[in-house]
Write an enzyme that holds these catalytic residues in place. Structure first.
Site, PDB file in Angstrom:
ATOM      1  N   GLY A 149      37.103 -52.457  -5.700  1.00 15.76           N
ATOM      2  CA  GLY A 149      36.190 -51.325  -5.869  1.00 15.76           C
ATOM      3  C   GLY A 149      34.910 -51.786  -6.566  1.00 15.76           C
ATOM      4  O   GLY A 149      33.811 -51.317  -6.257  1.00 15.76           O
ATOM      5  N   HIS A 181      50.574 -60.798  -8.974  1.00 18.55           N
ATOM      6  CA  HIS A 181      49.762 -59.916  -9.810  1.00 18.55           C
ATOM      7  C   HIS A 181      50.354 -59.853 -11.218  1.00 18.55           C
ATOM      8  O   HIS A 181      51.560 -59.741 -11.396  1.00 18.55           O
ATOM      9  CB  HIS A 181      49.708 -58.514  -9.205  1.00 18.55           C
ATOM     10  CG  HIS A 181      48.858 -58.447  -7.978  1.00 18.55           C
ATOM     11  ND1 HIS A 181      47.758 -57.630  -7.876  1.00 18.55           N
ATOM     12  CD2 HIS A 181      48.934 -59.119  -6.808  1.00 18.55           C
ATOM     13  CE1 HIS A 181      47.195 -57.794  -6.694  1.00 18.55           C
ATOM     14  NE2 HIS A 181      47.898 -58.695  -6.016  1.00 18.55           N
ATOM     15  N   LYS A 200      42.400 -50.567 -14.649  1.00 16.99           N
ATOM     16  CA  LYS A 200      42.882 -49.188 -14.447  1.00 16.99           C
ATOM     17  C   LYS A 200      44.405 -49.042 -14.519  1.00 16.99           C
ATOM     18  O   LYS A 200      44.902 -47.924 -14.516  1.00 16.99           O
ATOM     19  CB  LYS A 200      42.381 -48.682 -13.083  1.00 16.99           C
ATOM     20  CG  LYS A 200      43.059 -49.361 -11.892  1.00 16.99           C
ATOM     21  CD  LYS A 200      42.576 -48.835 -10.549  1.00 16.99           C
ATOM     22  CE  LYS A 200      43.386 -49.456  -9.415  1.00 16.99           C
ATOM     23  NZ  LYS A 200      42.901 -49.137  -8.098  1.00 16.99           N
ATOM     24  N   HIS A 216      52.156 -59.466  -3.953  1.00 19.04           N
ATOM     25  CA  HIS A 216      51.731 -58.193  -4.536  1.00 19.04           C
ATOM     26  C   HIS A 216      52.965 -57.544  -5.141  1.00 19.04           C
ATOM     27  O   HIS A 216      54.048 -57.638  -4.571  1.00 19.04           O
ATOM     28  CB  HIS A 216      51.111 -57.287  -3.461  1.00 19.04           C
ATOM     29  CG  HIS A 216      50.312 -56.164  -4.041  1.00 19.04           C
ATOM     30  ND1 HIS A 216      50.904 -55.094  -4.669  1.00 19.04           N
ATOM     31  CD2 HIS A 216      48.976 -55.958  -4.112  1.00 19.04           C
ATOM     32  CE1 HIS A 216      49.949 -54.266  -5.096  1.00 19.04           C
ATOM     33  NE2 HIS A 216      48.776 -54.766  -4.779  1.00 19.04           N
ATOM     34  N   ARG A 217      52.798 -56.903  -6.308  1.00 17.45           N
ATOM     35  CA  ARG A 217      53.980 -56.398  -7.027  1.00 17.45           C
ATOM     36  C   ARG A 217      54.158 -54.886  -6.920  1.00 17.45           C
ATOM     37  O   ARG A 217      54.815 -54.279  -7.782  1.00 17.45           O
ATOM     38  CB  ARG A 217      53.908 -56.829  -8.480  1.00 17.45           C
ATOM     39  CG  ARG A 217      52.685 -56.296  -9.210  1.00 17.45           C
ATOM     40  CD  ARG A 217      52.671 -56.678 -10.676  1.00 17.45           C
ATOM     41  NE  ARG A 217      51.452 -56.183 -11.299  1.00 17.45           N
ATOM     42  CZ  ARG A 217      51.236 -56.144 -12.607  1.00 17.45           C
ATOM     43  NH1 ARG A 217      52.159 -56.576 -13.434  1.00 17.45           N
ATOM     44  NH2 ARG A 217      50.107 -55.678 -13.087  1.00 17.45           N
ATOM     45  N   LYS A 270      41.377 -48.447   0.671  1.00 13.27           N
ATOM     46  CA  LYS A 270      42.456 -49.409   0.825  1.00 13.27           C
ATOM     47  C   LYS A 270      43.096 -49.366   2.194  1.00 13.27           C
ATOM     48  O   LYS A 270      43.699 -50.343   2.641  1.00 13.27           O
ATOM     49  CB  LYS A 270      43.483 -49.278  -0.295  1.00 13.27           C
ATOM     50  CG  LYS A 270      44.237 -47.966  -0.378  1.00 13.27           C
ATOM     51  CD  LYS A 270      44.738 -47.705  -1.809  1.00 13.27           C
ATOM     52  CE  LYS A 270      45.851 -48.624  -2.216  1.00 13.27           C
ATOM     53  NZ  LYS A 270      46.128 -48.558  -3.663  1.00 13.27           N
ATOM     54  N   SER A 279      43.925 -58.031 -11.341  1.00 13.49           N
ATOM     55  CA  SER A 279      43.389 -57.074 -10.369  1.00 13.49           C
ATOM     56  C   SER A 279      43.608 -55.645 -10.841  1.00 13.49           C
ATOM     57  O   SER A 279      44.543 -55.369 -11.589  1.00 13.49           O
ATOM     58  CB  SER A 279      44.122 -57.299  -9.032  1.00 13.49           C
ATOM     59  OG  SER A 279      43.775 -56.300  -8.110  1.00 13.49           O
ATOM     60  N   GLY A 280      42.734 -54.746 -10.385  1.00  5.02           N
ATOM     61  CA  GLY A 280      42.939 -53.327 -10.654  1.00  5.02           C
ATOM     62  C   GLY A 280      41.870 -52.762 -11.574  1.00  5.02           C
ATOM     63  O   GLY A 280      41.937 -52.919 -12.789  1.00  5.02           O
ATOM     64  N   GLY A 281      40.863 -52.161 -10.970  1.00  9.70           N
ATOM     65  CA  GLY A 281      39.831 -51.502 -11.774  1.00  9.70           C
ATOM     66  C   GLY A 281      38.822 -52.457 -12.385  1.00  9.70           C
ATOM     67  O   GLY A 281      38.162 -52.119 -13.371  1.00  9.70           O
ATOM     68  N   LYS A 318      41.566 -59.868   0.667  1.00 12.41           N
ATOM     69  CA  LYS A 318      42.977 -59.510   0.541  1.00 12.41           C
ATOM     70  C   LYS A 318      43.255 -58.164   1.205  1.00 12.41           C
ATOM     71  O   LYS A 318      42.477 -57.229   1.040  1.00 12.41           O
ATOM     72  CB  LYS A 318      43.352 -59.446  -0.945  1.00 12.41           C
ATOM     73  CG  LYS A 318      44.784 -59.078  -1.216  1.00 12.41           C
ATOM     74  CD  LYS A 318      44.985 -58.875  -2.713  1.00 12.41           C
ATOM     75  CE  LYS A 318      46.147 -57.963  -2.998  1.00 12.41           C
ATOM     76  NZ  LYS A 318      46.039 -56.624  -2.428  1.00 12.41           N
ATOM     77  N   ASP A 369      45.256 -54.649   1.446  1.00 13.61           N
ATOM     78  CA  ASP A 369      45.852 -53.823   0.411  1.00 13.61           C
ATOM     79  C   ASP A 369      47.355 -53.725   0.635  1.00 13.61           C
ATOM     80  O   ASP A 369      47.860 -54.017   1.727  1.00 13.61           O
ATOM     81  CB  ASP A 369      45.174 -52.446   0.334  1.00 13.61           C
ATOM     82  CG  ASP A 369      44.800 -52.136  -1.115  1.00 13.61           C
ATOM     83  OD1 ASP A 369      45.652 -52.395  -1.994  1.00 13.61           O
ATOM     84  OD2 ASP A 369      43.681 -51.669  -1.365  1.00 13.61           O
ATOM     85  N   GLU A 370      48.055 -53.313  -0.415  1.00  5.73           N
ATOM     86  CA  GLU A 370      49.522 -53.364  -0.361  1.00  5.73           C
ATOM     87  C   GLU A 370      50.105 -52.461   0.725  1.00  5.73           C
ATOM     88  O   GLU A 370      51.172 -52.743   1.266  1.00  5.73           O
ATOM     89  CB  GLU A 370      50.122 -53.019  -1.735  1.00  5.73           C
ATOM     90  CG  GLU A 370      49.917 -51.591  -2.258  1.00  5.73           C
ATOM     91  CD  GLU A 370      48.531 -51.355  -2.855  1.00  5.73           C
ATOM     92  OE1 GLU A 370      47.743 -52.324  -2.946  1.00  5.73           O
ATOM     93  OE2 GLU A 370      48.229 -50.194  -3.195  1.00  5.73           O
ATOM     94  N   LYS A 372      37.856 -51.737   0.542  1.00  2.21           N
ATOM     95  CA  LYS A 372      38.158 -50.369   0.098  1.00  2.21           C
ATOM     96  C   LYS A 372      37.327 -49.417   0.907  1.00  2.21           C
ATOM     97  O   LYS A 372      36.156 -49.721   1.163  1.00  2.21           O
ATOM     98  CB  LYS A 372      37.862 -50.207  -1.394  1.00  2.21           C
ATOM     99  CG  LYS A 372      38.673 -51.097  -2.319  1.00  2.21           C
ATOM    100  CD  LYS A 372      40.072 -50.589  -2.546  1.00  2.21           C
ATOM    101  CE  LYS A 372      40.904 -51.580  -3.359  1.00  2.21           C
ATOM    102  NZ  LYS A 372      42.266 -51.146  -3.624  1.00  2.21           N
TER     103      LYS A 372
HETATM  104  C1  CAP Z   1      43.085 -53.133  -6.798  1.00  2.00           C
HETATM  105  C2  CAP Z   1      44.279 -52.921  -5.920  1.00  2.00           C
HETATM  106  C3  CAP Z   1      45.540 -53.663  -6.331  1.00  2.00           C
HETATM  107  C4  CAP Z   1      46.014 -53.419  -7.731  1.00  2.00           C
HETATM  108  C5  CAP Z   1      47.462 -53.793  -7.960  1.00  2.00           C
HETATM  109  C6  CAP Z   1      44.621 -51.445  -5.845  1.00  2.00           C
HETATM  110  O1  CAP Z   1      41.943 -52.459  -6.354  1.00  2.00           O
HETATM  111  O2  CAP Z   1      43.995 -53.310  -4.621  1.00  2.00           O
HETATM  112  O3  CAP Z   1      46.556 -53.275  -5.456  1.00  2.00           O
HETATM  113  O4  CAP Z   1      45.248 -54.203  -8.577  1.00  2.00           O
HETATM  114  O5  CAP Z   1      47.818 -53.649  -9.265  1.00  2.00           O
HETATM  115  O6  CAP Z   1      45.020 -51.013  -4.770  1.00  2.00           O
HETATM  116  O7  CAP Z   1      44.566 -50.776  -6.860  1.00  2.00           O
HETATM  117  P1  CAP Z   1      40.666 -52.229  -7.289  1.00  2.00           P
HETATM  118  P2  CAP Z   1      48.325 -54.881 -10.137  1.00  2.00           P
HETATM  119  O8  CAP Z   1      40.171 -53.597  -7.708  1.00  2.00           O
HETATM  120  O9  CAP Z   1      39.663 -51.523  -6.427  1.00  2.00           O
HETATM  121  O10 CAP Z   1      41.092 -51.403  -8.450  1.00  2.00           O
HETATM  122  O11 CAP Z   1      47.352 -55.990  -9.959  1.00  2.00           O
HETATM  123  O12 CAP Z   1      48.368 -54.346 -11.520  1.00  2.00           O
HETATM  124  O13 CAP Z   1      49.668 -55.209  -9.592  1.00  2.00           O
HETATM  125 MG    MG Z   2      45.897 -52.548  -3.821  1.00  2.00          MG
END
Ligand code: CAP
Ligand code: MG
Length: 433
Positions: free
Chosen positions: A381, A306, A313, A273-274, A157, A356-358, A181, A183-184, A155
């Site tokens: 993060g 995911h 978050k 990744h979704r 991202k 994943s996410g927050g 990983k 990022d998307e 990050k």
């Molecule tokens: C998480 C993340 C993932 C999300 C995807 C982001 O980063 O890289 O893409 O978790 O959501 O870009 O937000 P953080 P989900 O860990 O820094 O938040 O897993 O719900 O599909």
């Molecule tokens: Mg991401």
């Protein structure tokens, strides 16, 4: 019902129908529009998703009766519809979606419609290969027997050069994580080209493996046009990577199926990744559920997808997270709470859920309480924002996992892990938004 008999929706409703062993069964939530009866609404769902049109017809092929779907069970706003096997082409997932997730969602007769779940009979799933490795195969490949597998996304991202990205990756691995990983939305940008990133990541992966004696890997994002994805997957294989990552919703089922076969031939796994899923699964009354998407993705063979955090978050509550995880991990999945369907996966291997996410170290026990240890845990993060940087953040997360496995509280563990102590000082146990 129309008095002049131009419509024939009631022909698709039969409450005495018992689904045949080979029928596919879908569970929908529905809300009829004003002036539309329940019977008409559910008849329209069965009709438009199988053989019907809006009016009676002059000529019908003799096999028609055997192909039409039947709405056979209603419970308040939930309806079950059975679809004969012969409606569906063998091994063609996009065709299935065009039927059960197609036109019906735009019908004016319905105010809302949500495809909750599907039960796929053995006769249908036998034409699909499912995940190449299964959770067991992935654990073997990574040399990790019991604990959750761990990873992080550099990050910010997007914005790092390939060299900067690889350096953060190295720190992540050295902190004890298994995966780095992408990022998307990171693919091959002018400031971080795919090939350069792969080359530099390979160098630092080899270095990290040598220094730690552990297997290190990455979910490098190949998302692009399908032929380009194949080229990128091949390049990853040539550089000795055992994974690739695909944004499976935006690329679509067809290209995921192509890549599943292509990468399996190279013994590679697919991280799914979704991104974009919330456009159709967030509204509780309309669209498709995450449960349904996860089922389709296991069927067509991703290794992991995911599945939410329940405490982080992004949207997705505990019930959804657990259901999705069960769908991915178990061979026999039992219907939960009356609003899901049983599934026997037979020969289809399992897939890992990805949380994943927050997330940050203080939330690790909450996530593991929900998932147990069979998951891929991504803390991004929550490691790069650690007061002492990425490596310390990863170490803090690994310490939190260890504490959970040993039945220790994080505060106890923090006495012997200064990285965890610092993480708790910054974030505590806060639930992110
Ligand atoms: C998480 C993340 C993932 C999300 C995807 C982001 O980063 O890289 O893409 O978790 O959501 O870009 O937000 P953080 P989900 O860990 O820094 O938040 O897993 O719900 O599909
Ligand atoms: Mg991401």
């Amino acid at each position: 019902m129309c008095a002049n008999k131009v419509e024939w929706y009631e022909k698709f409703v039969d409450f005495s129908y018992k689904p045949a062993k080979d029928d596919l069964v879908c569970l929908f939530y529905f809300e009829p529009d004003i002036g539309i009866s329940v019977k008409e609404a559910i008849g329209r769902i069965a009709s438009e998703s199988s053989t019907g049109t809006w009016t009676t017809l002059f000529k019908m092929p003799p096999r028609m009766k055997k192909l039409q779907a039947t709405a056979f069970h209603v419970d308040e706003n939930y309806v079950k519809v059975a679809y004969p096997l012969a409606l569906w082409e063998e091994g063609n997932a996009p065709q299935l979606l065009s039927g059960i997730a197609g036109n019906i969602f735009g019908m004016k007769a319905l105010r809302n419609l949500r495809l909750i779940d599907i039960m796929l009979p053995q006769a249908y799933i036998k034409h699909f290969k499912g995940p190449h490795h299964g959770m067991e195969g992935i654990r073997k490949m990574m040399g990790i027997k019991k604990r959750p597998l761990t990873g992080a996304v550099p990050k910010p991202k997007i914005g790092f050069s390939a060299a900067e990205h690889a350096q953060i990756g190295y720190e992540t691995w050295m902190g004890g994580f298994d995966f780095v990983k992408d990022d998307e939305n990171l693919t091959s940008t002018s400031f971080n080209r795919f090939e350069e990133r792969v080359k530099l990541m390979t160098k630092l992966r080899d270095k990290a493996e040598k220094e730690t004696g552990e297997v290190k890997s990455a979910f490098i994002n190949i998302t692009a046009e399908t032929e380009e994805m194949k080229k990128r997957a091949k390049m990853l294989h040539e550089y000795g990577w055992n994974y690739c990552m695909i944004d499976v919703v935006v690329t679509g089922h067809s290209s995921v199926m192509t890549l599943r076969d292509y990468t399996a031939d190279m013994n590679m796994a697919i991280h799914a990744h979704r991104a974009m899923h919330a456009t159709f699964d967030r509204n509780p009354k309309h669209g498709l559920t995450m449960q349904f998407l996860a089922k389709m993705m296991r069927l067509i063979g991703v290794s992991q997808i995911h599945s939410g955090t329940a405490v982080g978050k992004l949207v997705g509550d505990k019930r959804e997270v657990t259901t999705v995880a069960d769908t991915l991990r178990y061979r026999k999945v039992k219907a939960l709470g009356g609003h899901l369907l049983d599934q026997d996966w037979k020969h289809i291997k399992s897939a890992f859920p990805v949380s994943s996410g927050g997330l940050h170290p203080g939330l690790v026990p909450n996530v593991l309480d929900i998932y147990g240890e069979d998951l891929i845990l991504l803390v991004s993060g929550g490691i790069h924002g650690h007061p002492k940087g990425t490596r310390a953040g990863a170490m803090a997360t690994m310490a939190a996992i260890e504490a959970w496995q040993d039945g220790e509280t994080l505060n106890e563990k923090a006495k012997t892990s200064k990285e965890l102590a610092l993480a708790l000082e910054k974030w505590g146990h806060m639930k992110t938004k």
